[in-house]
Motif scaffolding. Sequence first.
Motif, PDB file in Angstrom:
ATOM      1  N   GLY A 116      29.945  33.541  40.475  1.00 53.98           N
ATOM      2  CA  GLY A 116      28.923  33.388  41.165  1.00 53.98           C
ATOM      3  C   GLY A 116      27.388  33.134  40.452  1.00 53.98           C
ATOM      4  N   PHE A 150      36.184  39.996  56.420  1.00 55.88           N
ATOM      5  CA  PHE A 150      35.882  40.041  54.469  1.00 55.88           C
ATOM      6  C   PHE A 150      34.610  40.247  54.273  1.00 55.88           C
ATOM      7  N   THR A 209      31.567  25.309  45.050  1.00 56.23           N
ATOM      8  CA  THR A 209      32.569  26.328  45.893  1.00 56.23           C
ATOM      9  C   THR A 209      33.591  27.350  45.226  1.00 56.23           C
ATOM     10  N   THR A 210      34.509  26.460  44.412  1.00 55.22           N
ATOM     11  CA  THR A 210      35.467  26.609  44.016  1.00 55.22           C
ATOM     12  C   THR A 210      35.947  27.422  42.925  1.00 55.22           C
ATOM     13  N   GLY A 211      36.750  28.945  43.783  1.00 51.79           N
ATOM     14  CA  GLY A 211      36.244  29.304  42.721  1.00 51.79           C
ATOM     15  C   GLY A 211      35.644  30.942  42.935  1.00 51.79           C
ATOM     16  N   VAL A 212      34.907  30.802  43.946  1.00 50.74           N
ATOM     17  CA  VAL A 212      33.442  31.922  44.562  1.00 50.74           C
ATOM     18  C   VAL A 212      34.288  32.478  45.528  1.00 50.74           C
ATOM     19  N   ASP A 213      33.485  33.745  45.865  1.00 48.57           N
ATOM     20  CA  ASP A 213      34.466  34.544  46.884  1.00 48.57           C
ATOM     21  C   ASP A 213      33.637  33.895  48.330  1.00 48.57           C
ATOM     22  N   PRO A 214      34.127  34.560  49.214  1.00 45.66           N
ATOM     23  CA  PRO A 214      33.700  34.158  50.686  1.00 45.66           C
ATOM     24  C   PRO A 214      31.799  34.851  50.791  1.00 45.66           C
ATOM     25  N   PRO A 221      37.062  21.062  48.363  1.00 43.41           N
ATOM     26  CA  PRO A 221      38.848  21.347  48.775  1.00 43.41           C
ATOM     27  C   PRO A 221      38.995  21.404  50.161  1.00 43.41           C
ATOM     28  N   TYR A 222      37.911  22.525  50.602  1.00 45.17           N
ATOM     29  CA  TYR A 222      37.938  23.469  51.624  1.00 45.17           C
ATOM     30  C   TYR A 222      37.773  22.960  53.140  1.00 45.17           C
ATOM     31  N   GLU A 234      27.188  42.696  41.102  1.00 39.83           N
ATOM     32  CA  GLU A 234      27.961  41.826  40.128  1.00 39.83           C
ATOM     33  C   GLU A 234      27.017  41.591  38.906  1.00 39.83           C
ATOM     34  N   SER A 235      28.238  41.892  37.945  1.00 37.60           N
ATOM     35  CA  SER A 235      27.242  41.770  36.310  1.00 37.60           C
ATOM     36  C   SER A 235      28.794  40.458  35.504  1.00 37.60           C
ATOM     37  N   ASN A 244      34.512  39.339  43.977  1.00 34.52           N
ATOM     38  CA  ASN A 244      34.387  39.138  42.634  1.00 34.52           C
ATOM     39  C   ASN A 244      33.795  40.427  42.270  1.00 34.52           C
ATOM     40  N   SER A 292      28.441  36.143  35.701  1.00 34.13           N
ATOM     41  CA  SER A 292      29.992  35.787  36.348  1.00 34.13           C
ATOM     42  C   SER A 292      29.473  34.583  37.515  1.00 34.13           C
ATOM     43  N   SER A 304      29.710  34.848  48.467  1.00 32.51           N
ATOM     44  CA  SER A 304      28.778  34.415  47.967  1.00 32.51           C
ATOM     45  C   SER A 304      27.993  32.523  48.390  1.00 32.51           C
ATOM     46  N   ARG A 305      29.937  31.934  48.469  1.00 34.38           N
ATOM     47  CA  ARG A 305      30.567  31.255  49.901  1.00 34.38           C
ATOM     48  C   ARG A 305      28.700  30.845  50.713  1.00 34.38           C
ATOM     49  N   ASP A 336      36.985  35.815  57.322  1.00 35.85           N
ATOM     50  CA  ASP A 336      36.458  35.028  56.662  1.00 35.85           C
ATOM     51  C   ASP A 336      35.199  35.910  56.475  1.00 35.85           C
ATOM     52  N   HIS A 377      40.823  34.830  46.720  1.00 33.53           N
ATOM     53  CA  HIS A 377      39.697  34.574  47.334  1.00 33.53           C
ATOM     54  C   HIS A 377      39.388  33.694  48.443  1.00 33.53           C
ATOM     55  N   TYR A 378      40.360  32.907  49.172  1.00 37.22           N
ATOM     56  CA  TYR A 378      40.496  32.000  50.253  1.00 37.22           C
ATOM     57  C   TYR A 378      41.208  33.303  51.506  1.00 37.22           C
TER      58      TYR A 378
END
Lengths: 290, 246
Positions: free
Chosen positions: A134, B234, A158-163, A188-189, B245-246, B39, A132, A165-166, B231, B193-194
Motif C-alpha cells: 500500500g 471489511f 489497485t491490484t494486490g491492494v487490500d480493500p 481487472p476489478y 502497516e510496515s 495486509n 509495504s 487501501s483501495r 467490502d 483481498h477481494y
Amino acid sequence: MVDIHHINKSYKDVRALHNVSLSVEKSELFGLIGPDGAGKTSLFRILTSLLLADSGQATVDGLDVVKDYKELRTRIGYMPGRFSLYQDLSVEENLDFFATIFNTTVEENYRLIAPIYSQIEPFKKRRAGKLSGGMKQKLALSCALIHKPTVLFLDEPTTGVDPVSRKEFWEILRQLKAEGITIVVSTPYMDEAVLCDRIALILHGEILSIDTPQQFVAQFPKKLYKAEADNNFRLLEKLRKNPAVESVYMFGEQLHVTLIENGELRMENEVRLEEILPTVEDCFIQLMNQ
Amino acid sequence: MKPVIETNNLTKCFGAFTAVDHISFSVEKGEIFGFLGANGAGKTTAMRMLCGLSKPTAGKGLVAGYNIAKQSEQVKQNIGYMSQKFSLYEDLKVWENMQLYAGIYGVSRHAIGPKIDETLSRLGLMHEKNTLVKELPLGWKQKLAFSVAIFHEPQIVFLDEPTGGVDPITRRQFWELIYEAAERGITIFVTTHYMDEAEYCNRISIMVDGRIDALDSPRNLREQFQAQTMDEVFRKLARKATRIES
C-alpha cells in the motif's frame, strides 16, 4: 485530452490491440476494465510513448504520441503496473529524483501530492524496496504526480491492494480529478467500474463497449433475476438444464439468471427468485456472450 | 461430524510481536471457508501454521486430524495448496506438471497415468496434454493448477488469492470447479483481498491485528455490520486496526 484512432498492435502472431478508438475528456476519470491479457498495458505504453503501434494514431493533451513524444513525456504522469521506482533509494530520494528530472522541486508541487505523500512521510528515510504494498503504491503515485501532469495514466494501481487501501486510493483519484487532472486508470476489478465517470470494457485487444457505468446498467437488454437456494451449486446445475433459462452464472452467494424470450421459470419453494438491477459485471458477461 | 480444521488459541510470536493472537475456529468437511484480513493482519502467518510450515508459539491446531505442531509431515501429505503467484512449472508440459506433483504427494505410479487423462478430459484440456504450461492462457492455468492441487484427493485445499486477473466468465468456471470439489467433500480454505471473491464462500473469517474479529456467512456478516456489501463489512472492521502497516 486523449484521442485514440484505430490503434492496432501485434506481438509476432499475438494480437494485443485491434482497431481501438476512444477519447477521454478533460478532467474525466476514465476506466479501462478488462482481464489480464486484454491489452490494457499495451494501450498505456502506446499512449505514454513507450511503445509504437503498428497502425493508427493517438494524441494526448493535443500531442501526437509518436511525433511529439519529447514534449508529451513532460506533460503526462505514468504509474506502471509493476513497481518501478528505485528500490535502493529512500522514499524522499525517489521523490526528489523524479522532481529533478522533470525540472521541478518537491516544494513547488507539494500541495498536489500532500494528501497522499503525508501518509508515507513518516517513513521518508526508508528504502522504497522495504515498503509495504500500500505504501509503495502511494509513493509511486506521488512520483507520477510531482511534475503536475495534465494527464495521469495508472495501470492497475489497485491490484494486490487490500480493500481499505483501495478505497483510499479511489478517493485520492476523485480529489485529483477535482484539481482538473485527466485520469485514465485500468483495473481487472469490475466493482471499481462504478467509481469512474466512463468506462471502456476491453477483452482480447478489442473494446467491447464504452459508456458511463449507469448507462451500461440501463442498457442491459434482459430482465435479470437473482436466485438462491441452500445449495446453489445444485441449483446452478438444475437451471442449466432448464429450457427457459438463457444464461445462469454464480455471483457470490447468488445466481444471476436471464430467461429466453417469453421464458417462464417455475421454481420449487426452497428457491428464492427476485428481479434485480444488473451490475457492470453482468454487462461484461452479456457482451462476452454476444 | 469432526471438523477438518480446528484451532484453539493458536498463537505465533516473532520476538515481542504477536503475529497471530489466540485464534480459535473450526472448518467443516466440504465447507468453502474464506480467510480474510488486511495486509499485515496475520493471514499468511496463520496459513503457514495450518499448512505445517511454521510451528505455533502457543495454542493448538488440528488439520485433517493431525496436530500441526507435532505431525507437520502428515499435515502436508493431506492438504493441497494453490497460489495465484506460483503453482505450476512454466517450462514443463501439462502432463509433466501433473506427474511431478502426483509423485511428490505419493500417488501410486500406476494410478497417475489414467488419472491425468481423466482429469484433463473432465477439464476439456486433453488436447493440451503435451503443451508447455507457459503457453496456456491464464484461465486454463488456474483451472489446471487447482486440479493439480487436488490430484491426490487431499482432505483440504488451501487457495491463496486464486482467481485474480481473469475475465468474469473464466472466473466463474473456476468457482464451479471449486464448488464441485466441495460437493465431493474436499474442504476449501481460501485467502483473498477481494470481497467479491469472498462472497462465494460459505463462511468467512476476518482477521484484524492477529485476531479473528468476525466469523459467519457473508449474508449474516452483512446483517451484523449493517452493510450493503462485504467490502463495507471489511472496511468497518479493518478501521479498528491499530497495527501500523510496515
